[in-house]
Motif scaffolding. Sequence first.
Motif, PDB file in Angstrom:
ATOM      1  N   ALA A   1      -6.080   1.957   1.178  1.00 44.31           N
ATOM      2  CA  ALA A   1      -5.480   2.504   2.400  1.00 44.31           C
ATOM      3  C   ALA A   1      -6.517   3.260   3.229  1.00 44.31           C
ATOM      4  O   ALA A   1      -6.551   3.141   4.461  1.00 44.31           O
ATOM      5  CB  ALA A   1      -4.317   3.425   2.040  1.00 44.31           C
TER       6      ALA A   1
ATOM      7  N   LEU B   1       0.825  -1.206   0.000  1.00 43.93           N
ATOM      8  CA  LEU B   1       0.000   0.000   0.000  1.00 43.93           C
ATOM      9  C   LEU B   1       0.858   1.255   0.000  1.00 43.93           C
ATOM     10  O   LEU B   1       0.555   2.234  -0.693  1.00 43.93           O
ATOM     11  CB  LEU B   1      -0.929   0.002   1.221  1.00 43.93           C
ATOM     12  CG  LEU B   1      -2.041  -1.052   1.227  1.00 43.93           C
ATOM     13  CD1 LEU B   1      -2.880  -0.933   2.485  1.00 43.93           C
ATOM     14  CD2 LEU B   1      -2.938  -0.910   0.001  1.00 43.93           C
ATOM     15  N   TYR B   2       1.944   1.225   0.782  1.00 38.27           N
ATOM     16  CA  TYR B   2       2.807   2.408   0.879  1.00 38.27           C
ATOM     17  C   TYR B   2       3.451   2.728  -0.470  1.00 38.27           C
ATOM     18  O   TYR B   2       3.392   3.867  -0.944  1.00 38.27           O
ATOM     19  CB  TYR B   2       3.879   2.167   1.947  1.00 38.27           C
ATOM     20  CG  TYR B   2       4.959   3.223   1.972  1.00 38.27           C
ATOM     21  CD1 TYR B   2       4.691   4.508   2.436  1.00 38.27           C
ATOM     22  CD2 TYR B   2       6.247   2.941   1.506  1.00 38.27           C
ATOM     23  CE1 TYR B   2       5.676   5.482   2.450  1.00 38.27           C
ATOM     24  CE2 TYR B   2       7.232   3.902   1.516  1.00 38.27           C
ATOM     25  CZ  TYR B   2       6.945   5.176   1.994  1.00 38.27           C
ATOM     26  OH  TYR B   2       7.920   6.133   1.999  1.00 38.27           O
TER      27      TYR B   2
ATOM     28  N   LEU C   1       1.097   2.044   8.668  1.00 39.13           N
ATOM     29  CA  LEU C   1       1.077   2.648   7.340  1.00 39.13           C
ATOM     30  C   LEU C   1       1.102   4.168   7.432  1.00 39.13           C
ATOM     31  O   LEU C   1       1.858   4.841   6.705  1.00 39.13           O
ATOM     32  CB  LEU C   1      -0.171   2.175   6.579  1.00 39.13           C
ATOM     33  CG  LEU C   1      -0.406   2.813   5.202  1.00 39.13           C
ATOM     34  CD1 LEU C   1       0.731   2.465   4.246  1.00 39.13           C
ATOM     35  CD2 LEU C   1      -1.746   2.361   4.623  1.00 39.13           C
TER      36      LEU C   1
END
Length: 411
Positions: free
Chosen positions: A97, A82-83, A115
Amino acid sequence: MKIPSLLLRFPRYFSRGTYFVNFRFPSQADFLGVESLVPAHRCLTKWICSSNGLRRELCQQAAPEQQGEGLSDREHRLVDRLYHGLIQGHRACLAEAITLIESAQSRKKKVAQVLLQKVLSYHREQEKLNQGKPLAFRVGLSGPPGAGKSTFIECFGKMLTERKHKVAVLAVDPSSSTSGGSLLGDKTRMTELSRDMNAYIRPSPTSGTLGGVTRTTNEAILLCEGGGYDVVLVETVGVGQSEFAVADMVDMFILLLPPAGGDELQGIKRGIIEMADLVAINKADGDLVVPARRIQAEYVSAMKLLRKRSKVWRPKVMRISAKTGEGISDMWDKMTEFRDLMLTSGELVAKRRKQQKVWMWNLIQENMLEHFRNHVAVKDKIPLLEEKVLRGVLSPGLAADLLLKAFKDGL
């Protein structure tokens, strides 16, 4: 044995969470071979000059690994995916996210915080590269139902994307008090903008939160900025004193009003007007031009009576038409003027720092209430005391005192 020798001889014993604080080396030669390990351990290195010569100090960075030690390998992979997708501008990763941070599950909350910490570190680095200036312009938008907020956002957003801006819209819809559901119809109204690849629209339910601001709106703003969106619009539900929550998370607060909705000065009350940096009278076209001019004159007079909140900016009142596009470009010019003045004076940076503190205390209040409700000393007593309050046996104040006493005794 010296620390560098330990690192080189036994690298496998220094795991993900290993870090060093205030180790000093008399020369650069003693530090030979550690350079390659620095990125893996997220260490921040500083050269420090003193009378004794050149020394090097390793400092612990507030890295996501510290919070992420309890995560599984699968969760670590999710955070990394996701990052990296987020900072590369993938809208699907941004959507996933935001869904993660909106989750109420404790495990997902922990993953979301890891996150967020990584995105926050990236965000801080990008701001340093931008000479300390904010990367995005955060704008809050409010107004009564029927003021044309969705129509305005679509017209305004299309204008910005044509000027090579990336626009994120966080539209908050009211949740039903009976069913708990939301229509989430704002994205449906913004048909053109929702198809624009330089725009991202995220409708979110209030889930019972007062003022139309979800508990994760601040986090969603941060994620949008991490995704490269330089204009973030936060549309809220209705008007009222609860809109103060919105003003505590944006750089500029805009009040959108219809031209013929009765006596707005009496209906909306003074609180919301005091928070507005810009008042826009929408639907100023056709037969409504004359009423729009009258309302504009009323608000210009009313604004003069309010206490000045900024040393460099006095709130403006404008007439616009989202239907014809008239006044939209001039409104953006006023908004950029506001941003430039606030940046030059330093008020914008000071405002954001203050907002961080408010955000922290809001989260503390929310989590403390949840902790109180689930505490073993009061969890079983809450339904019993609620029933007594409903039957009129106990006053609400006495019931609250009994629960608080039980909570304190159980600590």
